[in-house]
Design a protein around this motif. Sequence first.
Motif, PDB file in Angstrom:
ATOM      1  N   VAL A  77     -12.500 125.546  76.481  1.00 51.08           N
ATOM      2  CA  VAL A  77     -11.372 125.694  77.585  1.00 51.08           C
ATOM      3  C   VAL A  77     -11.648 125.072  78.986  1.00 51.08           C
ATOM      4  CG1 VAL A  77      -9.823 127.230  78.810  1.00 51.08           C
ATOM      5  CG2 VAL A  77     -10.236 127.401  76.411  1.00 51.08           C
ATOM      6  N   LEU A 135      -3.696 127.739  80.603  1.00 55.20           N
ATOM      7  CA  LEU A 135      -3.268 128.878  79.634  1.00 55.20           C
ATOM      8  C   LEU A 135      -3.456 128.453  78.003  1.00 55.20           C
ATOM      9  CD1 LEU A 135      -0.505 130.556  81.688  1.00 55.20           C
ATOM     10  CD2 LEU A 135      -2.604 131.595  81.168  1.00 55.20           C
ATOM     11  N   LEU A 136      -4.209 129.199  77.388  1.00 52.71           N
ATOM     12  CA  LEU A 136      -4.568 128.909  75.777  1.00 52.71           C
ATOM     13  C   LEU A 136      -3.409 128.931  75.064  1.00 52.71           C
ATOM     14  CD1 LEU A 136      -7.203 128.092  74.494  1.00 52.71           C
ATOM     15  CD2 LEU A 136      -7.466 130.422  74.048  1.00 52.71           C
ATOM     16  N   ASP A 146      -8.265 137.755  89.285  1.00 56.26           N
ATOM     17  CA  ASP A 146      -6.948 138.121  88.826  1.00 56.26           C
ATOM     18  C   ASP A 146      -6.532 139.548  88.559  1.00 56.26           C
ATOM     19  OD1 ASP A 146      -4.786 137.080  87.486  1.00 56.26           O
ATOM     20  OD2 ASP A 146      -5.912 136.349  85.553  1.00 56.26           O
ATOM     21  N   ASP A 147      -5.188 139.696  88.451  1.00 56.48           N
ATOM     22  CA  ASP A 147      -4.707 140.840  87.913  1.00 56.48           C
ATOM     23  C   ASP A 147      -4.914 142.087  89.167  1.00 56.48           C
ATOM     24  OD1 ASP A 147      -3.852 139.755  85.955  1.00 56.48           O
ATOM     25  OD2 ASP A 147      -5.003 140.951  84.407  1.00 56.48           O
ATOM     26  N   GLU A 181     -10.942 132.369  87.167  1.00 54.92           N
ATOM     27  CA  GLU A 181     -10.104 133.651  87.427  1.00 54.92           C
ATOM     28  C   GLU A 181     -10.753 134.767  86.603  1.00 54.92           C
ATOM     29  OE1 GLU A 181      -5.928 133.409  86.768  1.00 54.92           O
ATOM     30  OE2 GLU A 181      -5.645 131.697  88.218  1.00 54.92           O
ATOM     31  N   GLY A 241       4.993 131.269  88.862  1.00 54.26           N
ATOM     32  CA  GLY A 241       5.840 132.146  88.147  1.00 54.26           C
ATOM     33  C   GLY A 241       7.161 131.243  87.486  1.00 54.26           C
ATOM     34  N   PRO A 272       4.546 127.781  82.092  1.00 55.93           N
ATOM     35  CA  PRO A 272       3.402 126.946  81.662  1.00 55.93           C
ATOM     36  C   PRO A 272       3.769 125.629  80.859  1.00 55.93           C
ATOM     37  CG  PRO A 272       2.851 129.434  81.449  1.00 55.93           C
ATOM     38  CD  PRO A 272       4.536 129.215  81.522  1.00 55.93           C
ATOM     39  N   LEU A 320     -11.663 133.357  82.600  1.00 55.30           N
ATOM     40  CA  LEU A 320     -12.933 133.733  81.918  1.00 55.30           C
ATOM     41  C   LEU A 320     -12.694 135.160  81.424  1.00 55.30           C
ATOM     42  CD1 LEU A 320     -15.776 132.234  83.946  1.00 55.30           C
ATOM     43  CD2 LEU A 320     -14.732 131.360  81.883  1.00 55.30           C
TER      44      LEU A 320
HETATM   45  P1  C2E Z   1      -2.924 136.253  82.955  1.00 48.47           P
HETATM   46  O1  C2E Z   1      -4.279 135.480  83.386  1.00 48.47           O
HETATM   47  O2  C2E Z   1      -2.329 137.191  83.839  1.00 48.47           O
HETATM   48  O3  C2E Z   1      -1.864 134.935  82.957  1.00 48.47           O
HETATM   49  C1  C2E Z   1      -0.661 135.068  83.453  1.00 48.47           C
HETATM   50  C2  C2E Z   1       0.463 135.316  82.293  1.00 48.47           C
HETATM   51  O4  C2E Z   1       1.606 135.500  82.752  1.00 48.47           O
HETATM   52  C3  C2E Z   1       0.641 134.163  81.258  1.00 48.47           C
HETATM   53  O5  C2E Z   1       0.704 134.704  80.020  1.00 48.47           O
HETATM   54  C4  C2E Z   1       1.747 133.511  81.729  1.00 48.47           C
HETATM   55  O6  C2E Z   1       2.500 132.570  80.752  1.00 48.47           O
HETATM   56  C5  C2E Z   1       2.444 134.611  82.204  1.00 48.47           C
HETATM   57  N1  C2E Z   1       3.450 134.295  83.302  1.00 48.47           N
HETATM   58  C6  C2E Z   1       3.443 133.318  84.248  1.00 48.47           C
HETATM   59  N2  C2E Z   1       4.577 133.548  84.960  1.00 48.47           N
HETATM   60  C7  C2E Z   1       5.329 134.579  84.564  1.00 48.47           C
HETATM   61  C8  C2E Z   1       6.325 135.180  84.970  1.00 48.47           C
HETATM   62  O7  C2E Z   1       7.026 134.465  86.147  1.00 48.47           O
HETATM   63  N3  C2E Z   1       6.983 136.046  84.363  1.00 48.47           N
HETATM   64  C9  C2E Z   1       6.293 136.622  83.400  1.00 48.47           C
HETATM   65  N4  C2E Z   1       6.930 137.519  82.722  1.00 48.47           N
HETATM   66  N5  C2E Z   1       5.217 136.192  82.914  1.00 48.47           N
HETATM   67  C10 C2E Z   1       4.670 134.920  83.501  1.00 48.47           C
HETATM   68  P2  C2E Z   1      -0.057 134.213  78.784  1.00 48.47           P
HETATM   69  O8  C2E Z   1      -0.056 132.699  78.765  1.00 48.47           O
HETATM   70  O9  C2E Z   1       0.687 134.861  77.681  1.00 48.47           O
HETATM   71  O10 C2E Z   1      -1.626 134.755  79.004  1.00 48.47           O
HETATM   72  C11 C2E Z   1      -1.882 135.967  78.522  1.00 48.47           C
HETATM   73  C12 C2E Z   1      -3.158 136.475  78.948  1.00 48.47           C
HETATM   74  O11 C2E Z   1      -4.008 135.757  78.173  1.00 48.47           O
HETATM   75  C13 C2E Z   1      -3.517 135.789  80.439  1.00 48.47           C
HETATM   76  O12 C2E Z   1      -3.091 136.705  81.617  1.00 48.47           O
HETATM   77  C14 C2E Z   1      -5.080 135.820  80.452  1.00 48.47           C
HETATM   78  O13 C2E Z   1      -5.785 137.115  80.552  1.00 48.47           O
HETATM   79  C15 C2E Z   1      -5.178 135.536  78.883  1.00 48.47           C
HETATM   80  N6  C2E Z   1      -5.787 134.074  78.596  1.00 48.47           N
HETATM   81  C16 C2E Z   1      -4.760 132.989  78.522  1.00 48.47           C
HETATM   82  N7  C2E Z   1      -5.826 131.812  78.428  1.00 48.47           N
HETATM   83  C17 C2E Z   1      -6.782 132.378  78.333  1.00 48.47           C
HETATM   84  C18 C2E Z   1      -8.039 131.584  78.477  1.00 48.47           C
HETATM   85  O14 C2E Z   1      -7.969 130.268  78.190  1.00 48.47           O
HETATM   86  N8  C2E Z   1      -9.160 132.170  78.598  1.00 48.47           N
HETATM   87  C19 C2E Z   1      -9.287 133.433  78.539  1.00 48.47           C
HETATM   88  N9  C2E Z   1     -10.368 134.264  78.627  1.00 48.47           N
HETATM   89  N10 C2E Z   1      -7.926 134.342  78.706  1.00 48.47           N
HETATM   90  C20 C2E Z   1      -6.856 133.595  78.535  1.00 48.47           C
END
Ligand code: C2E
Length: 278
Positions: free
Chosen positions: A93, A60-61, A178-179, A148, A256, A262, A117
Amino acid sequence: AAKRKRIGYSRYDSSENIYSKERLTLVGDLIDALENDQFELHYQPQVAAENGRICGAEALLRWQHKEHGYVPPDKIIEMAERLGIIHKLSLYVLRKAIAECRRWHQLGSDVSVSVNLSVRDLANEQLCAKIREYLNEFALDYRYLTVEITESVMMENLALSLGQLKKLNKLGINISIDDFGTGFSSLAYLKRLPVNELKIDKSFIMEIDEDENDQQIVSSTINLGHSLGLKVVAEGVETQQVMDMIKDFGCDQIQGYFISKPLPAKAFRQLLKNASRN
Ligand code: C2E
Ligand code: CA
Ligand code: CA
Ligand code: CA
């Protein structure tokens, strides 16, 4: 609202002025950050439901801006898309995550890495070639990489997605939706897409112990996934109760806060080292 006041990071804030001064500095600094390798990746463990062992991690970025502080990843992605540098960012990434996964393997672990992605990445004609290049560069086997892609993205660009995903899948790279559950994919599509994994959206997971509808949805999604031969992952598992319930439903992998937030690369490596001692 007060909490978000600083720069208006809320995702769908229509009052946000895209030409605001803050925004313009951020945009300029984003390009610099990419040039100068100032982004970080954090890694969130995924464990096997059957034995609790770490089997993967989602990259995760993370970006800590010198003035504005933490900039959420979806914000970074959105800006990069608007700036037309999303391909570059995603390749950055991918390369960073692949390099890190190689280090895990050098520690004696066989954990795989998942990379998110974005929509536009599927339109990048170089995507497959670049991934091959990075995997070769770091001598990492294809099977340790999962990409993903959100369900809605795949459905919007089905023709395009299908071509790219087939190419990736042929190489032996794993593809995860994903999702899952938030879009509208029909079973017919699901059968046609070369996917290996369903990742159930955290909105169905987080309060599953208190919501019978979520229980129905999740348990049937797991069965559906299994009947199509797919691995099923649950994200957003925050409590023991949820964990137990998801396991009972037969989910394969758990991700989770209950397992771990993370982690910075170094902390994740330490976790792997500690895990291998037990
Ligand atoms: P995502 O791919 O659905 O990633 C999961 C998000 O849920 C992550 O938020 C993670 O920190 C969070 N999460 C994990 N476990 C839990 C939990 O138990 N409870 C809750 N409430 N949240 C949890 P994050 O890191 O803020 O990332 C948000 C979104 O940003 C990601 O959703 C993804 O869509 C996007 N993202 C993050 N890094 C990248 C990347 O390198 N490239 C791309 N294209 N998108 C990214
Ligand atoms: Ca994801
Ligand atoms: Ca997700
Ligand atoms: Ca998401």
